[in-house]
Design a protein around this motif. Sequence first.
Motif, mmCIF file in Angstrom:
data_model
loop_
_atom_site.group_PDB
_atom_site.id
_atom_site.type_symbol
_atom_site.label_atom_id
_atom_site.label_comp_id
_atom_site.label_asym_id
_atom_site.label_seq_id
_atom_site.Cartn_x
_atom_site.Cartn_y
_atom_site.Cartn_z
ATOM 1 N N SER A 28 10.726 50.988 37.652
ATOM 2 C CA SER A 28 10.822 52.360 37.153
ATOM 3 C C SER A 28 11.795 53.186 37.994
ATOM 4 C CB SER A 28 9.435 53.005 37.156
ATOM 5 O OG SER A 28 9.503 54.359 36.773
ATOM 6 N N ILE A 29 11.732 53.014 39.307
ATOM 7 C CA ILE A 29 12.649 53.751 40.189
ATOM 8 C C ILE A 29 14.083 53.287 39.969
ATOM 9 C CG2 ILE A 29 13.281 54.142 42.610
ATOM 10 C CD1 ILE A 29 10.264 53.975 43.254
ATOM 11 N N ALA A 30 14.280 51.980 39.800
ATOM 12 C CA ALA A 30 15.629 51.463 39.555
ATOM 13 C C ALA A 30 16.197 52.010 38.246
ATOM 14 C CB ALA A 30 15.604 49.942 39.529
ATOM 15 N N ALA A 31 15.368 52.060 37.198
ATOM 16 C CA ALA A 31 15.835 52.611 35.920
ATOM 17 C C ALA A 31 16.159 54.095 36.059
ATOM 18 C CB ALA A 31 14.760 52.402 34.855
ATOM 19 N N LEU A 32 15.340 54.809 36.810
ATOM 20 C CA LEU A 32 15.624 56.228 37.054
ATOM 21 C C LEU A 32 16.920 56.407 37.827
ATOM 22 C CD1 LEU A 32 14.769 59.205 36.972
ATOM 23 C CD2 LEU A 32 13.416 58.781 39.052
ATOM 24 N N ALA A 33 17.179 55.513 38.787
ATOM 25 C CA ALA A 33 18.421 55.598 39.563
ATOM 26 C C ALA A 33 19.644 55.413 38.665
ATOM 27 C CB ALA A 33 18.411 54.544 40.667
ATOM 28 N N ARG A 84 7.808 51.974 52.941
ATOM 29 C CA ARG A 84 8.316 51.097 51.889
ATOM 30 C C ARG A 84 8.707 51.891 50.649
ATOM 31 N NH1 ARG A 84 3.560 46.604 52.986
ATOM 32 N NH2 ARG A 84 4.732 45.341 54.514
ATOM 33 N N TYR A 85 7.892 52.883 50.288
ATOM 34 C CA TYR A 85 8.258 53.717 49.149
ATOM 35 C C TYR A 85 9.566 54.450 49.407
ATOM 36 C CZ TYR A 85 4.128 53.195 46.174
ATOM 37 O OH TYR A 85 3.177 52.701 45.311
ATOM 38 N N ARG A 86 9.725 54.988 50.597
ATOM 39 C CA ARG A 86 10.958 55.717 50.909
ATOM 40 C C ARG A 86 12.167 54.783 50.892
ATOM 41 N NH1 ARG A 86 10.058 60.909 52.408
ATOM 42 N NH2 ARG A 86 7.941 61.445 53.102
ATOM 43 N N THR A 87 11.964 53.544 51.288
ATOM 44 C CA THR A 87 13.059 52.572 51.232
ATOM 45 C C THR A 87 13.477 52.312 49.792
ATOM 46 O OG1 THR A 87 12.302 51.511 53.278
ATOM 47 C CG2 THR A 87 13.763 50.230 51.839
ATOM 48 N N VAL A 88 12.483 52.146 48.898
ATOM 49 C CA VAL A 88 12.796 51.915 47.485
ATOM 50 C C VAL A 88 13.455 53.160 46.882
ATOM 51 C CG1 VAL A 88 11.823 51.400 45.210
ATOM 52 C CG2 VAL A 88 10.934 50.240 47.234
ATOM 53 N N LEU A 89 13.005 54.343 47.283
ATOM 54 C CA LEU A 89 13.558 55.575 46.733
ATOM 55 C C LEU A 89 15.005 55.806 47.142
ATOM 56 C CD1 LEU A 89 10.510 57.994 47.123
ATOM 57 C CD2 LEU A 89 11.450 57.056 45.007
ATOM 58 N N ARG A 90 15.484 55.060 48.104
ATOM 59 C CA ARG A 90 16.892 55.176 48.489
ATOM 60 C C ARG A 90 17.816 54.644 47.396
ATOM 61 N NH1 ARG A 90 18.153 56.640 53.512
ATOM 62 N NH2 ARG A 90 20.192 55.621 53.369
ATOM 63 N N LEU A 91 17.238 53.971 46.400
ATOM 64 C CA LEU A 91 18.037 53.600 45.234
ATOM 65 C C LEU A 91 18.513 54.833 44.477
ATOM 66 C CD1 LEU A 91 15.843 50.674 43.817
ATOM 67 C CD2 LEU A 91 18.050 50.442 44.982
ATOM 68 N N LEU A 92 17.772 55.922 44.572
ATOM 69 C CA LEU A 92 18.126 57.144 43.858
ATOM 70 C C LEU A 92 19.295 57.839 44.541
ATOM 71 C CD1 LEU A 92 14.500 58.480 43.351
ATOM 72 C CD2 LEU A 92 15.957 57.471 41.592
ATOM 73 N N GLU A 138 4.313 61.675 47.603
ATOM 74 C CA GLU A 138 2.934 62.166 47.531
ATOM 75 C C GLU A 138 2.223 61.627 46.290
ATOM 76 O OE1 GLU A 138 2.903 66.371 47.715
ATOM 77 O OE2 GLU A 138 3.728 66.478 49.757
ATOM 78 N N THR A 139 2.945 61.576 45.172
ATOM 79 C CA THR A 139 2.340 61.072 43.940
ATOM 80 C C THR A 139 1.978 59.597 44.068
ATOM 81 O OG1 THR A 139 3.615 62.662 42.631
ATOM 82 C CG2 THR A 139 2.705 60.762 41.471
ATOM 83 N N TYR A 140 2.877 58.809 44.639
ATOM 84 C CA TYR A 140 2.613 57.379 44.787
ATOM 85 C C TYR A 140 1.452 57.107 45.739
ATOM 86 C CZ TYR A 140 6.897 56.101 42.293
ATOM 87 O OH TYR A 140 7.857 55.914 41.336
ATOM 88 N N LEU A 141 1.300 57.931 46.774
ATOM 89 C CA LEU A 141 0.264 57.690 47.781
ATOM 90 C C LEU A 141 -1.053 58.370 47.449
ATOM 91 C CD1 LEU A 141 2.390 58.119 51.063
ATOM 92 C CD2 LEU A 141 1.737 55.997 49.928
ATOM 93 N N TRP A 142 -1.113 59.138 46.388
ATOM 94 C CA TRP A 142 -2.244 60.006 46.118
ATOM 95 C C TRP A 142 -3.565 59.239 46.027
ATOM 96 C CZ3 TRP A 142 -3.350 64.995 46.207
ATOM 97 C CH2 TRP A 142 -4.486 65.451 45.541
ATOM 98 N N ASP A 143 -3.599 58.153 45.282
ATOM 99 C CA ASP A 143 -4.868 57.456 45.049
ATOM 100 C C ASP A 143 -4.977 56.150 45.836
ATOM 101 O OD1 ASP A 143 -2.917 56.159 43.692
ATOM 102 O OD2 ASP A 143 -4.035 55.922 41.820
ATOM 103 N N VAL A 144 -4.185 56.013 46.908
ATOM 104 C CA VAL A 144 -4.265 54.827 47.749
ATOM 105 C C VAL A 144 -4.985 55.188 49.042
ATOM 106 C CG1 VAL A 144 -2.965 53.011 48.934
ATOM 107 C CG2 VAL A 144 -2.106 53.952 46.781
ATOM 108 N N ASP A 145 -6.056 54.468 49.336
ATOM 109 C CA ASP A 145 -6.814 54.732 50.559
ATOM 110 C C ASP A 145 -5.919 54.561 51.792
ATOM 111 O OD1 ASP A 145 -8.660 53.913 52.919
ATOM 112 O OD2 ASP A 145 -10.017 54.748 51.407
ATOM 113 N N VAL A 160 5.728 45.936 41.276
ATOM 114 C CA VAL A 160 6.976 45.577 40.598
ATOM 115 C C VAL A 160 7.326 46.624 39.537
ATOM 116 C CG1 VAL A 160 8.081 43.854 39.122
ATOM 117 C CG2 VAL A 160 6.637 43.119 41.026
ATOM 118 N N GLY A 161 6.307 47.124 38.857
ATOM 119 C CA GLY A 161 6.544 48.143 37.841
ATOM 120 C C GLY A 161 7.100 49.429 38.438
ATOM 121 N N GLU A 162 6.585 49.817 39.591
ATOM 122 C CA GLU A 162 7.093 51.027 40.244
ATOM 123 C C GLU A 162 8.537 50.855 40.695
ATOM 124 O OE1 GLU A 162 2.858 52.698 42.110
ATOM 125 O OE2 GLU A 162 4.133 51.315 43.259
ATOM 126 N N VAL A 163 8.854 49.691 41.247
ATOM 127 C CA VAL A 163 10.235 49.441 41.683
ATOM 128 C C VAL A 163 11.175 49.436 40.480
ATOM 129 C CG1 VAL A 163 11.765 47.764 42.772
ATOM 130 C CG2 VAL A 163 9.500 48.174 43.735
#
Length: 336
Positions: free
Chosen positions: A53-58, A8-16, A30-37, A48-51
């Motif tokens: 943020s990625i959209a604004a970066l794109a 799912r993260y890689r799908t969202v990152l395709r906005l970039l 790696e950063t997004y998955l770092w603290d997720v079990d 929603v905040g991460e999505v």
Amino acid sequence: MTTLLETRYRTVLRLLPAYYRREREEEMVETYLWDVDRDLQDQSRPTVGEVASIAALAVRCRLGAPGAPRRYALLGSVVRLFALSALLLQAATAVVEPVLQLTWAFTHGASGRQMFLTEFTGRSTTDTVAAVLTRTLPLLWPVAYFALLHDHRRLARWAALGAALPSLWPLFRVIAPAGDGMPPGLPWYDTSAALLAWLPALALCAAYHRDAPEARLPGGSPGLVFLAACVVTGGSLVLLPGVADLVWAPATGFVVGALGWLLWRARGTDRTSPGAGLALAALGLLLLAVRVAALYPWLHVPGAGAILGGGLGQAAALALLTVALAVVGGRDLARR
């Protein structure tokens, strides 16, 4: 093994854009998955905040972020110049039109003042508030213009968004009539006028990000350029009041400004920002749409020959200038 959250993260990152993903995608995942079990990654989703943020970066990466390929740098330059040119036009119109209206109202005795005040009296509370805001909020256009040119970007963004808000009121009345006997607006004109307000405001918010260069005018100080725009737009209303409508002043300001830029460009100087021609062509196309939409209702009105003649002449000038600007802007980019 790839988890569902990573997919799912890689799908969202395709906005970039592709160039940014090649350099940073693995690090970001790696950063997004770092603290997720890992046991919970198949039940989790990007926030929603991460999505956002990625959209604004794109958007930032596609509008001239540091290290961006040449085509993205040029696109960012075009969008920034479009926003700045439209901001100047809106700012001049927002100052000139109410000044001339107030001057007319208070120099025509009691009848003139009464005609002006009827816009705010004898109506529902909602319409009265809307009329006041419609008169006052556009005065934020000059605030946005000067704030941007003095590099106060946050103030410029909020001022431009606030100044664009009144353009939504006619659309709201079309969607939800108030039932107060007031006639609905003209949908095509109201829509194009809203685009003329909101596209520059959104372009300002998107293109003047924290990594973008400072806003600069091709020639002259911000105050002198603004004064010249006010003189041109105001003079067009004073000299030709019989053909003036809601679009006459900004369209005339654009025609004179675009002609001046083309003449200055013909001198052979190469100090213009890349994409200036295409930015002005985009603004000209937008103004042409508003001009045609405003002119259409007059086609079947008896005695409207002056307005029709002036409007058609202005539409022809806008069309010719838009084509010329697009050709010159395309050649500039190809040569660069």
